[in-house]
Design a protein around this motif. Structure first.
Motif, PDB file in Angstrom:
ATOM      1  N   ASP A  22     -15.249 -30.891 -18.228  1.00 34.49           N
ATOM      2  CA  ASP A  22     -16.259 -30.175 -17.466  1.00 34.49           C
ATOM      3  C   ASP A  22     -16.236 -28.680 -17.784  1.00 34.49           C
ATOM      4  OD1 ASP A  22     -15.703 -32.290 -14.594  1.00 34.49           O
ATOM      5  OD2 ASP A  22     -17.285 -32.417 -16.104  1.00 34.49           O
ATOM      6  N   PHE A  23     -15.037 -28.113 -17.908  1.00 34.02           N
ATOM      7  CA  PHE A  23     -14.961 -26.677 -18.121  1.00 34.02           C
ATOM      8  C   PHE A  23     -15.610 -26.272 -19.431  1.00 34.02           C
ATOM      9  CE2 PHE A  23     -13.076 -22.721 -19.575  1.00 34.02           C
ATOM     10  CZ  PHE A  23     -13.204 -21.935 -18.437  1.00 34.02           C
ATOM     11  N   TYR A  24     -15.441 -27.063 -20.460  1.00 27.31           N
ATOM     12  CA  TYR A  24     -15.920 -26.691 -21.787  1.00 27.31           C
ATOM     13  C   TYR A  24     -17.362 -27.119 -22.070  1.00 27.31           C
ATOM     14  CZ  TYR A  24     -11.146 -25.282 -22.825  1.00 27.31           C
ATOM     15  OH  TYR A  24      -9.938 -24.647 -22.809  1.00 27.31           O
ATOM     16  N   GLN A  25     -18.125 -27.374 -21.025  1.00 23.47           N
ATOM     17  CA  GLN A  25     -19.556 -27.606 -21.217  1.00 23.47           C
ATOM     18  C   GLN A  25     -20.234 -26.272 -21.530  1.00 23.47           C
ATOM     19  OE1 GLN A  25     -21.095 -29.576 -17.759  1.00 23.47           O
ATOM     20  NE2 GLN A  25     -20.203 -31.547 -18.286  1.00 23.47           N
ATOM     21  N   TYR A  26     -20.992 -26.265 -22.610  1.00 22.67           N
ATOM     22  CA  TYR A  26     -21.618 -25.010 -23.043  1.00 22.67           C
ATOM     23  C   TYR A  26     -22.740 -24.630 -22.086  1.00 22.67           C
ATOM     24  CZ  TYR A  26     -22.708 -21.435 -26.514  1.00 22.67           C
ATOM     25  OH  TYR A  26     -22.878 -20.237 -27.161  1.00 22.67           O
ATOM     26  N   PRO A  27     -22.805 -23.369 -21.667  1.00 21.04           N
ATOM     27  CA  PRO A  27     -23.841 -22.946 -20.709  1.00 21.04           C
ATOM     28  C   PRO A  27     -25.230 -22.942 -21.335  1.00 21.04           C
ATOM     29  CG  PRO A  27     -22.552 -21.058 -21.438  1.00 21.04           C
ATOM     30  CD  PRO A  27     -21.892 -22.267 -22.020  1.00 21.04           C
ATOM     31  N   SER A  28     -26.233 -22.934 -20.464  1.00 27.16           N
ATOM     32  CA  SER A  28     -27.620 -22.948 -20.928  1.00 27.16           C
ATOM     33  C   SER A  28     -27.988 -21.629 -21.587  1.00 27.16           C
ATOM     34  CB  SER A  28     -28.568 -23.197 -19.755  1.00 27.16           C
ATOM     35  OG  SER A  28     -28.577 -22.085 -18.882  1.00 27.16           O
ATOM     36  N   ARG A  29     -28.997 -21.681 -22.408  1.00 29.78           N
ATOM     37  CA  ARG A  29     -29.491 -20.469 -23.066  1.00 29.78           C
ATOM     38  C   ARG A  29     -29.961 -19.455 -22.029  1.00 29.78           C
ATOM     39  NH1 ARG A  29     -34.266 -20.268 -27.735  1.00 29.78           N
ATOM     40  NH2 ARG A  29     -34.331 -17.989 -27.934  1.00 29.78           N
ATOM     41  N   LYS A  30     -30.581 -19.935 -20.963  1.00 31.20           N
ATOM     42  CA  LYS A  30     -31.063 -19.031 -19.920  1.00 31.20           C
ATOM     43  C   LYS A  30     -29.902 -18.275 -19.272  1.00 31.20           C
ATOM     44  CE  LYS A  30     -34.444 -20.321 -17.291  1.00 31.20           C
ATOM     45  NZ  LYS A  30     -35.265 -21.001 -16.240  1.00 31.20           N
ATOM     46  N   THR A  31     -28.801 -18.979 -19.001  1.00 34.95           N
ATOM     47  CA  THR A  31     -27.628 -18.339 -18.414  1.00 34.95           C
ATOM     48  C   THR A  31     -27.101 -17.233 -19.316  1.00 34.95           C
ATOM     49  OG1 THR A  31     -26.976 -20.319 -17.196  1.00 34.95           O
ATOM     50  CG2 THR A  31     -25.241 -18.722 -17.680  1.00 34.95           C
ATOM     51  N   LEU A  32     -27.038 -17.513 -20.603  1.00 33.72           N
ATOM     52  CA  LEU A  32     -26.513 -16.538 -21.548  1.00 33.72           C
ATOM     53  C   LEU A  32     -27.444 -15.340 -21.700  1.00 33.72           C
ATOM     54  CD1 LEU A  32     -25.148 -18.963 -24.291  1.00 33.72           C
ATOM     55  CD2 LEU A  32     -23.809 -17.627 -22.650  1.00 33.72           C
ATOM     56  N   GLU A  33     -28.746 -15.586 -21.698  1.00 35.15           N
ATOM     57  CA  GLU A  33     -29.705 -14.498 -21.919  1.00 35.15           C
ATOM     58  C   GLU A  33     -29.777 -13.528 -20.751  1.00 35.15           C
ATOM     59  OE1 GLU A  33     -33.295 -16.571 -22.868  1.00 35.15           O
ATOM     60  OE2 GLU A  33     -32.877 -16.570 -25.045  1.00 35.15           O
ATOM     61  N   ARG A  34     -29.406 -13.976 -19.566  1.00 33.50           N
ATOM     62  CA  ARG A  34     -29.506 -13.073 -18.413  1.00 33.50           C
ATOM     63  C   ARG A  34     -28.195 -12.337 -18.130  1.00 33.50           C
ATOM     64  NH1 ARG A  34     -29.953 -18.046 -14.212  1.00 33.50           N
ATOM     65  NH2 ARG A  34     -27.733 -18.315 -13.744  1.00 33.50           N
ATOM     66  N   THR A  35     -27.216 -12.482 -19.036  1.00 32.58           N
ATOM     67  CA  THR A  35     -25.947 -11.789 -18.870  1.00 32.58           C
ATOM     68  C   THR A  35     -25.700 -10.856 -20.048  1.00 32.58           C
ATOM     69  OG1 THR A  35     -24.791 -13.635 -19.932  1.00 32.58           O
ATOM     70  CG2 THR A  35     -24.928 -13.677 -17.533  1.00 32.58           C
ATOM     71  N   SER A  36     -24.732  -9.964 -19.885  1.00 37.10           N
ATOM     72  CA  SER A  36     -24.385  -9.008 -20.934  1.00 37.10           C
ATOM     73  C   SER A  36     -23.019  -9.351 -21.510  1.00 37.10           C
ATOM     74  CB  SER A  36     -24.387  -7.591 -20.368  1.00 37.10           C
ATOM     75  OG  SER A  36     -23.463  -7.493 -19.301  1.00 37.10           O
ATOM     76  N   PRO A  37     -22.689  -8.839 -22.696  1.00 35.88           N
ATOM     77  CA  PRO A  37     -21.376  -9.124 -23.277  1.00 35.88           C
ATOM     78  C   PRO A  37     -20.240  -8.757 -22.327  1.00 35.88           C
ATOM     79  CG  PRO A  37     -22.804  -8.147 -24.922  1.00 35.88           C
ATOM     80  CD  PRO A  37     -23.540  -8.061 -23.625  1.00 35.88           C
ATOM     81  N   GLY A  38     -19.287  -9.660 -22.215  1.00 40.62           N
ATOM     82  CA  GLY A  38     -18.159  -9.455 -21.322  1.00 40.62           C
ATOM     83  C   GLY A  38     -18.342 -10.041 -19.942  1.00 40.62           C
ATOM     84  N   THR A  39     -19.506 -10.596 -19.647  1.00 41.78           N
ATOM     85  CA  THR A  39     -19.720 -11.223 -18.344  1.00 41.78           C
ATOM     86  C   THR A  39     -18.871 -12.482 -18.216  1.00 41.78           C
ATOM     87  OG1 THR A  39     -21.988 -10.414 -18.185  1.00 41.78           O
ATOM     88  CG2 THR A  39     -21.426 -12.310 -16.832  1.00 41.78           C
ATOM     89  N   LEU A  40     -18.159 -12.608 -17.105  1.00 43.63           N
ATOM     90  CA  LEU A  40     -17.390 -13.813 -16.827  1.00 43.63           C
ATOM     91  C   LEU A  40     -18.342 -14.916 -16.391  1.00 43.63           C
ATOM     92  CD1 LEU A  40     -14.495 -15.030 -16.501  1.00 43.63           C
ATOM     93  CD2 LEU A  40     -14.660 -14.368 -14.075  1.00 43.63           C
TER      94      LEU A  40
END
Length: 394
Positions: A22-40
């Motif tokens: 479960d932990f290593y499920q890759y996040p959605s593109r939307k989740t990644l696009e709304r965050t900045s580098p270094g976001t937990l």
């Protein structure tokens, strides 16, 4: 990109109470696009060896946002270990750890292993982390882009890409624990030793909210054109470890540009092993290849492919001046990274204007240099924390 800005833009991290799957499920593109580098992006408790548990108040697996090959947002996994006891004023100084070659497949990620490496009888990285924790440093480790996630592959050994994931891991780690301070070092071995040499080139503009104190680079690979020629010149009896490194490099080259075929890098008899190369971690692949009849490793005409020439060039760790001092450490019995290669690299770093303290350890091998150099390493770091000027052997 400051730490405060990255933390402020983060959505609430997802804490996975379940197993690795479960932990290593890759996040959605939307989740990644709304965050900045270094976001937990996610965190969960991490099971570690008894030795690491005995010197840690917290051991946490993390997922965070970083930057991909084409500047696209990506997710990377790693870990954060916090020392025992109360943090000093200003917080625990942080060591961003950058590991050596582990493989390119999902199971090779250090955060999947209690001893921080996919080989169960390899204690060197666990020992180093435990000693750093005991001596009052929080330890943050990146898995590197591509490692850990199912259906992803690591862009081995792309120095620039790895270095950005090192910087972003520190920003993310400070969102896990308020005990982590702003002062930090980058320490790397082998593949990771090249990555941390590039950290100093990027850190001023990409982690301006932190205070970077310097780089410790142990047995860094460099001069990759020579490495490619060495692959091409290899003849029986073939070194299985060298063949494994060449095969991993071919995977990274193809990820860099699909126009680079595996056979542009490898001899045909090694290129046919690529499906297994993508699955097996370093020790497993070396054992497997030791039982395969190989007459050659590399393609002598590798430089005929312009994309491959560009790829080989970007791997070099000495590209620009570092914003922090460098402690460069090398064993003179290293059979993986020859001392002459690192001595040549030292000259190139000095010519860039870097402050380099270069030390060679008689009798030390590629792995034993980690323990042989520890006393010098921790002393050098203590001096930086106390504000003493960094020495130079240039």
């Amino acid at each position: 990109m400051g730490a405060a800005n990255a933390a402020g833009s983060a959505a609430t991290p997802t804490h996975s109470p379940h197993g690795h799957g479960d932990f290593y499920q890759y996040p959605s593109r939307k989740t990644l696009e709304r965050t900045s580098p270094g976001t937990l992006l996610a965190s969960e408790p991490m099971a570690v060896t008894a030795r690491l548990q005995g010197v840690s108040s917290r051991t946490v697996r993390i997922m965070y946002r970083s930057v991909g090959l084409h500047r696209e947002p990506i997710a990377v996994t790693g870990f954060v270990f916090v020392p025992l006891g109360g943090a000093p004023s200003g917080g625990w100084p942080v060591v961003a750890w950058s590991h050596g070659t582990a493989g390119v497949g999902p199971s090779c990620a250090p955060s999947r292993h209690a001893n921080l490496y996919p080989q169960s009888d390899y204690p060197e990285y666990e020992d180093l982390a435990a000693r750093l924790l005991r001596d009052g440093h929080a330890v943050v480790g990146t898995d590197y882009p591509g490692l850990g996630f199912p259906d992803k592959l690591h862009n081995f050994p792309q120095t620039d890409l790895n270095s950005r994931s090192v910087i972003d891991s520190v920003v993310a780690a400070r969102q896990v624990s308020s005990q982590l301070g702003r002062q930090w070092f980058a320490i790397g071995h082998s593949e990771g030793a090249a990555a941390v040499l590039r950290v100093g080139e990027h850190v001023a503009r990409e982690a301006s909210g932190l205070r970077f104190l310097g780089t410790v680079s142990l047995a860094p690979p460099s001069h990759f054109k020579d490495v490619m020629d060495m692959f091409a010149a290899a003849r029986p009896p073939i070194d299985a470890g060298l063949a494994a490194l060449a095969a991993y490099l071919a995977v990274g080259a193809h990820l860099y540009s699909p126009s680079i075929r595996y056979t542009d890098v490898l001899a045909p008899e090694l290129a046919v092993q690529i499906p297994l190369v993508k699955k097996l971690c370093d020790d497993e692949l070396t054992i497997y290849l030791d039982n395969v009849q190989l007459d050659r490793i590399g393609n002598p005409d590798w430089a005929d492919n312009p994309a491959l020439r560009r790829f080989v060039d970007i791997l070099e760790p000495a590209k620009g001046r570092s914003t922090g001092p460098i402690l460069l450490l090398q064993g003179d019995q290293d059979q993986t990274i020859p001392v002459a290669t690192t001595t040549k690299l030292n000259g190139e770093l000095c010519n860039l204007g870097d402050t380099v303290d270069y030390r060679i350890y008689p009798g030390a091998t590629h792995d034993s240099v980690l323990s042989a150099a520890y006393k010098d390493m921790i002393g050098w770091m203590t001096d930086r924390l106390q504000g003493h000027p960094a020495p130079s052997t240039c």
